[in-house]
Design an enzyme around this catalytic site. Structure first.
Site, PDB file in Angstrom:
ATOM      1  N   CYS A  36       0.810  -1.231   0.000  1.00 32.50           N
ATOM      2  CA  CYS A  36       0.000   0.000   0.000  1.00 32.50           C
ATOM      3  C   CYS A  36       0.838   1.274   0.000  1.00 32.50           C
ATOM      4  O   CYS A  36       0.306   2.364  -0.159  1.00 32.50           O
ATOM      5  CB  CYS A  36      -0.927   0.013   1.221  1.00 32.50           C
ATOM      6  N   ASP A  38       2.307   2.583   2.552  1.00 34.93           N
ATOM      7  CA  ASP A  38       2.330   3.239   3.860  1.00 34.93           C
ATOM      8  C   ASP A  38       3.615   2.885   4.615  1.00 34.93           C
ATOM      9  O   ASP A  38       4.315   1.957   4.238  1.00 34.93           O
ATOM     10  CB  ASP A  38       1.094   2.814   4.682  1.00 34.93           C
ATOM     11  N   CYS A  63      -2.811   2.972   8.013  1.00 37.24           N
ATOM     12  CA  CYS A  63      -4.253   3.007   8.279  1.00 37.24           C
ATOM     13  C   CYS A  63      -4.564   2.595   9.718  1.00 37.24           C
ATOM     14  O   CYS A  63      -3.669   2.311  10.507  1.00 37.24           O
ATOM     15  CB  CYS A  63      -4.936   2.055   7.315  1.00 37.24           C
ATOM     16  N   CYS A 107      -1.063  -4.812   6.740  1.00 38.79           N
ATOM     17  CA  CYS A 107      -0.848  -3.675   7.647  1.00 38.79           C
ATOM     18  C   CYS A 107      -0.168  -4.139   8.932  1.00 38.79           C
ATOM     19  O   CYS A 107       0.666  -3.422   9.491  1.00 38.79           O
ATOM     20  CB  CYS A 107      -2.164  -3.001   7.986  1.00 38.79           C
TER      21      CYS A 107
END
Ligand code: FES
Length: 211
Positions: A36, A38, A63, A107
């Protein structure tokens, strides 16, 4: 439709533990997720005699799942030895959070990568790496992929500003396509030094800016 987050995830997202930076950290690492884009940074304070993690903090640019996982892994890792903390997996984190939606697994992998990266940074700084494999250009490139280009928030390899990398007699030279007086040139230089300078067989890292 809202994602089916558990109550524990929501609680850690709203009130994350151990958020922030440790100014006097013994080690730190910033990792990015290939899935992603991130990022997460993990800071460690480690007792030198026992190798126990005495303090840990994290900063997340990810996130809600990433923030919740960062929060839970810092809780799980605090007080553990670095050997014990190394064994923590994203599954432990997901379990402690009461589960994560499958699309959000990467994540928590990112948060664990941050923890492992910081432990590795500590081991390299303290000369604790047992397996002393000679550094290759491949390993250098792998580490450069974790250096962020703040102009776009993606790594410097993906954003194609790494013009050339050479490795000769323990000296790494990295040429970056960016003016030396660019606002972020020093940030990038510091991050490259930090990622490569701890490698056991690297004597010197030189970063040159052209453009
Ligand atoms: Fe990127 Fe969760 S979507 S960390």
């Amino acid at each position: 439709m809202p994602l089916p987050y558990s109550e524990i995830v929501m609680e850690h997202f709203k009130r994350p533990r151990n958020v922030g930076r440790l100014e006097d950290a013994d080690a730190k690492a910033t990792e990015g997720s290939p899935a992603c884009g991130d990022m997460v940074t993990v800071y460690l304070k480690v007792d030198e005699a026992t190798h126990r993690i005495t303090d840990i903090k994290f900063e997340s640019y990810g996130c809600a799942s990433n923030i919740a996982t960062g929060s839970i892994i810092t809780e799980l890792a605090k007080g553990k030895t670095i050997e014990e903390a190394k064994q923590l997996t994203w599954k432990d984190a997901a379990e402690a959070l009461g589960g994560l939606p499958p699309v959000k697994v990467h994540c928590s992998v990112l948060a664990i990568d941050g923890l492992r990266g910081a432990i590795q940074n500590y081991e390299e700084k303290k000369g604790l790496i047992k397996e002393k494999v000679p550094t290759t250009l491949e390993e250098i490139n792998r580490r450069l992929k974790r250096v962020v280009n703040p102009v776009v928030g993606l790594d410097i390899v993906r954003t194609k500003i790494v013009k050339e990398v050479t490795l000769e007699d323990g000296v790494v030279r990295v040429t970056i396509d960016m003016p030396a007086d660019h606002l972020f040139a020093n940030n990038i230089r510091d991050e490259i030094m930090e990622k490569l300078g701890t490698l056991w067989d690297i004597q010197r890292v030189e970063v040159e800016f052209v453009g």
